[in-house]
Design a protein around this motif. Structure first.
Motif, mmCIF file in Angstrom:
data_model
loop_
_atom_site.group_PDB
_atom_site.id
_atom_site.type_symbol
_atom_site.label_atom_id
_atom_site.label_comp_id
_atom_site.label_asym_id
_atom_site.label_seq_id
_atom_site.Cartn_x
_atom_site.Cartn_y
_atom_site.Cartn_z
ATOM 1 N N ILE A 252 14.290 58.586 21.508
ATOM 2 C CA ILE A 252 14.393 58.153 22.902
ATOM 3 C C ILE A 252 15.763 58.509 23.466
ATOM 4 C CG2 ILE A 252 14.389 56.159 24.425
ATOM 5 C CD1 ILE A 252 11.630 57.046 23.394
ATOM 6 N N ALA A 253 16.834 58.288 22.663
ATOM 7 C CA ALA A 253 18.183 58.606 23.128
ATOM 8 C C ALA A 253 18.313 60.089 23.451
ATOM 9 C CB ALA A 253 19.211 58.201 22.077
ATOM 10 N N ASP A 254 17.725 60.941 22.609
ATOM 11 C CA ASP A 254 17.772 62.380 22.868
ATOM 12 C C ASP A 254 17.027 62.727 24.145
ATOM 13 O OD1 ASP A 254 19.216 62.713 20.566
ATOM 14 O OD2 ASP A 254 17.523 63.404 19.350
ATOM 15 N N GLY A 255 15.914 62.032 24.394
ATOM 16 C CA GLY A 255 15.143 62.280 25.601
ATOM 17 C C GLY A 255 15.858 61.846 26.861
ATOM 18 N N LEU A 256 16.782 60.904 26.704
ATOM 19 C CA LEU A 256 17.567 60.428 27.851
ATOM 20 C C LEU A 256 18.854 61.224 28.026
ATOM 21 C CD1 LEU A 256 17.126 56.582 27.357
ATOM 22 C CD2 LEU A 256 16.052 57.997 29.120
ATOM 23 N N GLY A 257 19.034 62.235 27.209
ATOM 24 C CA GLY A 257 20.210 63.080 27.361
ATOM 25 C C GLY A 257 21.355 62.719 26.454
ATOM 26 N N GLY A 258 21.086 62.023 25.387
ATOM 27 C CA GLY A 258 22.151 61.666 24.451
ATOM 28 C C GLY A 258 22.273 60.162 24.308
ATOM 29 N N PRO A 259 23.022 59.723 23.313
ATOM 30 C CA PRO A 259 23.159 58.278 23.065
ATOM 31 C C PRO A 259 23.824 57.561 24.225
ATOM 32 C CG PRO A 259 24.760 59.517 21.779
ATOM 33 C CD PRO A 259 23.833 60.524 22.385
ATOM 34 N N ARG A 260 23.284 56.416 24.553
ATOM 35 C CA ARG A 260 23.859 55.591 25.611
ATOM 36 C C ARG A 260 24.669 54.493 24.966
ATOM 37 N NH1 ARG A 260 21.907 56.163 30.586
ATOM 38 N NH2 ARG A 260 22.294 53.993 31.112
#
Length: 268
Positions: A252-260
Motif C-alpha cells: 500500500i505504501a508503494d502504491g501511495l508513492g512511498g512510505p508515509r
C-alpha cells in the motif's frame, strides 16, 4: 471422543503432511490454521506463554478444524504432560532431546500399561468416562505420538541410540538451535548444520522412524523433497502473520508513492 490419529495414518501412507507451529495463545488462530488446509499443528509451550484453559480450548479448536494437535514441551514432567493428554493432545514434542533417557521417560507418561505408566483418567478424549475405559486405554496407546526434536551436537551424535528407544514416532529437526550448538548461530544452511541434519535423516530412514523437516528456503525444501522427508513444518503462525502484515503495508505504501510518516504525540 478419541479417534484414530490422522497424522500417524498420513505418515504410514506417505502423504507428506504439512504442519505449523502455533505460538499465539488464541483458539481462533488454530482454527484458521486448520481451515487453511494444514494437516497438523504443534502448540508451543516452550517459547510462548499460554494458560491451561486457553491451551485446552486451542486443542478443541484443532479438533473442530480437523487438525492433529501435538504440544511441544521444554522438558518431560508428568505433572505437565499428563494434563495435556487428558485435555486432548494427540502427542508430545519434546525439545532438545540428547539422551535416550528423555524419550524413555516420555514414553512412560505418554502411554498406559503395557507400553507405559500414564496415570489413568479418561478426561475429554474418553468422553469424561462415557467410553469403556479398557477400550479407551488401548485406543489412546495407539493414538498418542512421541516426537523428539534433535537440535544439538549431542543429540546428533546420539541419534542411533535415541531411535533405538521403543515407541518413537517421529523426529523433528531443530536447525536453529543446532546451528548455535555447532558454533554457527542462525546459520541454518551452513555445511556443518545441513550435514548434521542429513545424518539424522539417514538414521531415521534406517530405523523406520518418520523425519519431519522445517525448510526455511526454497533450496532447503527442494533438498528435503529429493531426499524424501516424511513431513514438513512450515514455520510458525506469528512469523507468517508478521510477514503478511509487513508485505501488505509495504504494498500500500508503494502504491501511495512511498512510505508515509505517521504522526504521533512526540511530533506535535
Amino acid at each position: 471422543m478419541l479417534t484414530p490419529n490422522r497424522l500417524k495414518r498420513q505418515l504410514r501412507e506417505g502423504d507428506r503432511p504439512l504442519g505449523l507451529f502455533a505460538s499465539i495463545p488464541a483458539p481462533v488462530t488454530v482454527e484458521m490454521i486448520g481451515q487453511a488446509g494444514f494437516d497438523f499443528v504443534i502448540l508451543d509451550t516452550e517459547h510462548s506463554l499460554v494458560n491451561p484453559e486457553t491451551l485446552e480450548n486451542m486443542l478443541r479448536a484443532a479438533e473442530l478444524a480437523g487438525l492433529t494437535a501435538l504440544v511441544r514441551v521444554a522438558a518431560v514432567d508428568a505433572r505437565t504432560v499428563v494434563p495435556l493428554l487428558d485435555a486432548g493432545a494427540r502427542g508430545i514434542v519434546v525439545a532438545n532431546v540428547e539422551t535416550p533417557e528423555t524419550l524413555e521417560a516420555l514414553g512412560e507418561v505418554l502411554r498406559f500399561h503395557p507400553r507405559g505408566r500414564r496415570s489413568m483418567n479418561s478426561g475429554r478424549p474418553g468422553r469424561f468416562g462415557g467410553d469403556d475405559l479398557v477400550d479407551y486405554l488401548a485406543r489412546a496407546n495407539e493414538a498418542m505420538m512421541l516426537v523428539a526434536m534433535v537440535e544439538s551436537r549431542q543429540g546428533v551424535d546420539n541419534i542411533e541410540t535415541l531411535l533405538a528407544v521403543p515407541g518413537v514416532d517421529m523426529v523433528l529437526e531443530g536447525a536453529a538451535d543446532l546451528s548455535q550448538s555447532l558454533g554457527k548461530p542462525w546459520q541454518t544452511e551452513a555445511p556443518e548444520v545441513t550435514e548434521a541434519l542429513d545424518r539424522v535423516h539417514a538414521a531415521c530412514r534406517d530405523a523406520g522412524v518418520a523425519y519431519c523437516a522445517i525448510p526455511r528456503s526454497a533450496g532447503r525444501l527442494g533438498h528435503w523433497h529429493e531426499r524424501g522427508a516424511d513431513a514438513y513444518v512450515l514455520g510458525d503462525e506469528r512469523g507468517i502473520a508478521f510477514r503478511a502484515l509487513q508485505g501488505r503495508r509495504q504494498e500500500i505504501a508503494d502504491g501511495l508513492g512511498g512510505p508515509r510518516h505517521a504522526t504521533g504525540e512526540d511530533e506535535r
